[in-house]
Design a protein around this motif. Sequence first.
Motif, PDB file in Angstrom:
ATOM      1  N   SER A  92       6.128  -1.138   0.386  1.00 34.22           N
ATOM      2  CA  SER A  92       5.972  -1.744   1.949  1.00 34.22           C
ATOM      3  C   SER A  92       4.578  -1.586   2.220  1.00 34.22           C
ATOM      4  O   SER A  92       3.532  -1.193   1.601  1.00 34.22           O
ATOM      5  N   ASN A  93       4.253  -1.972   3.551  1.00 34.29           N
ATOM      6  CA  ASN A  93       2.920  -1.450   3.851  1.00 34.29           C
ATOM      7  C   ASN A  93       2.852  -0.596   5.429  1.00 34.29           C
ATOM      8  O   ASN A  93       2.103  -0.418   5.989  1.00 34.29           O
ATOM      9  N   ALA A  94       3.961   0.227   5.135  1.00 37.04           N
ATOM     10  CA  ALA A  94       4.264   1.298   6.275  1.00 37.04           C
ATOM     11  C   ALA A  94       3.375   2.282   6.023  1.00 37.04           C
ATOM     12  O   ALA A  94       3.045   2.720   4.844  1.00 37.04           O
ATOM     13  N   GLY A  95       2.824   3.109   6.955  1.00 42.23           N
ATOM     14  CA  GLY A  95       2.058   4.003   6.829  1.00 42.23           C
ATOM     15  C   GLY A  95       2.647   5.270   6.633  1.00 42.23           C
ATOM     16  O   GLY A  95       3.955   5.454   6.733  1.00 42.23           O
ATOM     17  N   LEU A  96       1.888   6.431   6.181  1.00 46.43           N
ATOM     18  CA  LEU A  96       2.694   7.608   5.782  1.00 46.43           C
ATOM     19  C   LEU A  96       3.407   8.130   6.829  1.00 46.43           C
ATOM     20  O   LEU A  96       4.476   8.887   6.983  1.00 46.43           O
ATOM     21  N   GLY A  97       2.734   8.357   8.042  1.00 49.06           N
ATOM     22  CA  GLY A  97       3.235   8.774   9.337  1.00 49.06           C
ATOM     23  C   GLY A  97       4.713   7.984   9.571  1.00 49.06           C
ATOM     24  O   GLY A  97       5.466   8.597   9.872  1.00 49.06           O
ATOM     25  N   GLU A  98       4.751   6.671   9.502  1.00 45.83           N
ATOM     26  CA  GLU A  98       5.885   5.999   9.787  1.00 45.83           C
ATOM     27  C   GLU A  98       7.101   6.250   8.716  1.00 45.83           C
ATOM     28  O   GLU A  98       8.156   6.450   9.048  1.00 45.83           O
ATOM     29  N   VAL A  99       6.775   6.560   7.521  1.00 44.39           N
ATOM     30  CA  VAL A  99       7.708   7.085   6.417  1.00 44.39           C
ATOM     31  C   VAL A  99       8.231   8.437   6.981  1.00 44.39           C
ATOM     32  O   VAL A  99       9.495   8.632   6.978  1.00 44.39           O
ATOM     33  N   ILE A 100       7.453   9.381   7.243  1.00 52.07           N
ATOM     34  CA  ILE A 100       7.781  10.649   7.765  1.00 52.07           C
ATOM     35  C   ILE A 100       8.569  10.449   9.118  1.00 52.07           C
ATOM     36  O   ILE A 100       9.737  11.272   9.147  1.00 52.07           O
ATOM     37  N   ASN A 101       8.235   9.760  10.040  1.00 58.93           N
ATOM     38  CA  ASN A 101       9.066   9.491  11.472  1.00 58.93           C
ATOM     39  C   ASN A 101      10.342   8.959  11.071  1.00 58.93           C
ATOM     40  O   ASN A 101      11.399   9.542  11.768  1.00 58.93           O
ATOM     41  N   ALA A 102      10.410   8.199  10.011  1.00 55.10           N
ATOM     42  CA  ALA A 102      11.644   7.769   9.734  1.00 55.10           C
ATOM     43  C   ALA A 102      12.672   8.810   9.305  1.00 55.10           C
ATOM     44  O   ALA A 102      14.025   8.846   9.502  1.00 55.10           O
ATOM     45  N   TYR A 103      12.325   9.532   8.259  1.00 59.53           N
ATOM     46  CA  TYR A 103      13.072  10.863   7.803  1.00 59.53           C
ATOM     47  C   TYR A 103      13.221  11.861   9.094  1.00 59.53           C
ATOM     48  O   TYR A 103      14.140  12.708   8.908  1.00 59.53           O
ATOM     49  N   LEU A 104      12.465  11.847   9.926  1.00 54.87           N
ATOM     50  CA  LEU A 104      12.689  12.925  10.999  1.00 54.87           C
ATOM     51  C   LEU A 104      13.756  12.277  11.814  1.00 54.87           C
ATOM     52  O   LEU A 104      14.283  13.144  12.800  1.00 54.87           O
ATOM     53  N   GLY A 105      13.917  11.090  11.879  1.00 55.12           N
ATOM     54  CA  GLY A 105      14.900  10.380  12.921  1.00 55.12           C
ATOM     55  C   GLY A 105      14.518  10.398  14.292  1.00 55.12           C
ATOM     56  O   GLY A 105      15.155  10.147  15.386  1.00 55.12           O
ATOM     57  N   THR A 145       0.917  -1.041   0.000  1.00 52.54           N
ATOM     58  CA  THR A 145      -0.136  -0.151  -0.010  1.00 52.54           C
ATOM     59  C   THR A 145       0.891   1.393   0.039  1.00 52.54           C
ATOM     60  O   THR A 145       0.265   2.406  -0.021  1.00 52.54           O
ATOM     61  N   THR A 146       2.280   0.868   0.041  1.00 47.64           N
ATOM     62  CA  THR A 146       3.005   2.140   0.095  1.00 47.64           C
ATOM     63  C   THR A 146       4.200   1.800  -0.655  1.00 47.64           C
ATOM     64  O   THR A 146       4.815   0.845  -0.787  1.00 47.64           O
ATOM     65  N   ILE A 147       4.730   2.743  -1.584  1.00 48.65           N
ATOM     66  CA  ILE A 147       6.089   2.574  -2.497  1.00 48.65           C
ATOM     67  C   ILE A 147       6.789   3.856  -2.391  1.00 48.65           C
ATOM     68  O   ILE A 147       6.475   4.914  -2.613  1.00 48.65           O
ATOM     69  N   GLN A 148       8.179   3.590  -2.142  1.00 46.15           N
ATOM     70  CA  GLN A 148       8.981   4.623  -2.717  1.00 46.15           C
ATOM     71  C   GLN A 148       9.196   4.474  -4.128  1.00 46.15           C
ATOM     72  O   GLN A 148       9.956   3.467  -4.348  1.00 46.15           O
ATOM     73  N   VAL A 149       8.749   5.215  -4.884  1.00 45.76           N
ATOM     74  CA  VAL A 149       8.658   4.955  -6.193  1.00 45.76           C
ATOM     75  C   VAL A 149       9.941   5.370  -6.785  1.00 45.76           C
ATOM     76  O   VAL A 149      10.550   4.613  -7.592  1.00 45.76           O
ATOM     77  N   ALA A 150      10.685   6.494  -6.262  1.00 44.13           N
ATOM     78  CA  ALA A 150      11.899   6.949  -7.317  1.00 44.13           C
ATOM     79  C   ALA A 150      12.451   7.998  -6.207  1.00 44.13           C
ATOM     80  O   ALA A 150      12.033   8.562  -5.199  1.00 44.13           O
ATOM     81  N   SER A 151      13.832   8.485  -6.516  1.00 43.09           N
ATOM     82  CA  SER A 151      14.342   9.741  -6.019  1.00 43.09           C
ATOM     83  C   SER A 151      14.983  10.440  -7.011  1.00 43.09           C
ATOM     84  O   SER A 151      15.619   9.997  -7.925  1.00 43.09           O
ATOM     85  N   PHE A 152      14.890  11.889  -7.034  1.00 45.15           N
ATOM     86  CA  PHE A 152      15.717  12.705  -7.602  1.00 45.15           C
ATOM     87  C   PHE A 152      17.058  12.814  -6.721  1.00 45.15           C
ATOM     88  O   PHE A 152      16.995  13.031  -5.621  1.00 45.15           O
TER      89      PHE A 152
END
Length: 229
Positions: free
Chosen positions: A216-229, A192-199
């Motif tokens: 993955s099946n991580a929620g959007l909040g989990e993606v954001i929190n991972a980037y926040l460290g 339900t979630t994909i890191q499609v690409a990166s510039f």
Amino acid sequence: MATFKLAKGQSFQIHKEMELVHSGLVWDPPEGSGPAFDLDVHCFALIHPGGDANRARLYNDGSHALCYAFVRGPGNPEGSLSKNPDGSFQTGDGSMWHERDDRTGRGGPVRADDDDDEEGGHHGEGFREEFKIVLAKLPADVAELAVWATIHDAERKRQDFGKVKNAYIEVCDAMDDELCRYQLTAEFAGKTTIQVASFLKQSDGSWKFHAVGAGSNAGLGEVINAYLG
């Protein structure tokens, strides 16, 4: 202009003199009476502390994160992105802009003067979710623009990317000529979630578009929190 079709793991080099790019998701609406797929595309500007891409963090706590979670509004007064009357939103410096949300997969009307060439692209189909990056205006510290796709309310609707038809992301130049595209294949069934690409910013200041394809099946909040460290 011919389109370069990327496979997972491949990259497309963006010419250094190219200051602006458009990108977006395209997908077909479901056949029959099933619920529409509400795909969302998000683009996070990241820094690489110490030059380490594995430690990628949001630039300036998300001031350059094209994601609905960062849009300022009544329910999110501290949001870093301003929303326009038409529903689009952008960064304060104008370097990143996101079109209004498309909740159906049917896209907007195609202009009568759009070319209908054999490559198709958004000229013939209409972007469903579109964003614009003015590469020349991005903060100097930004090393990566990570592009993610999610399905809104996927669990309730019992939807995943394996059920989405003809989904791909494409990159266009300032004249709307398609440069490259990356097709999302059946490998994302159940996700339900994909890191499609990166510039990715190169040492000479140019950028390349890299097809990541990490589901993955991580929620959007989990993606954001991972980037926040």
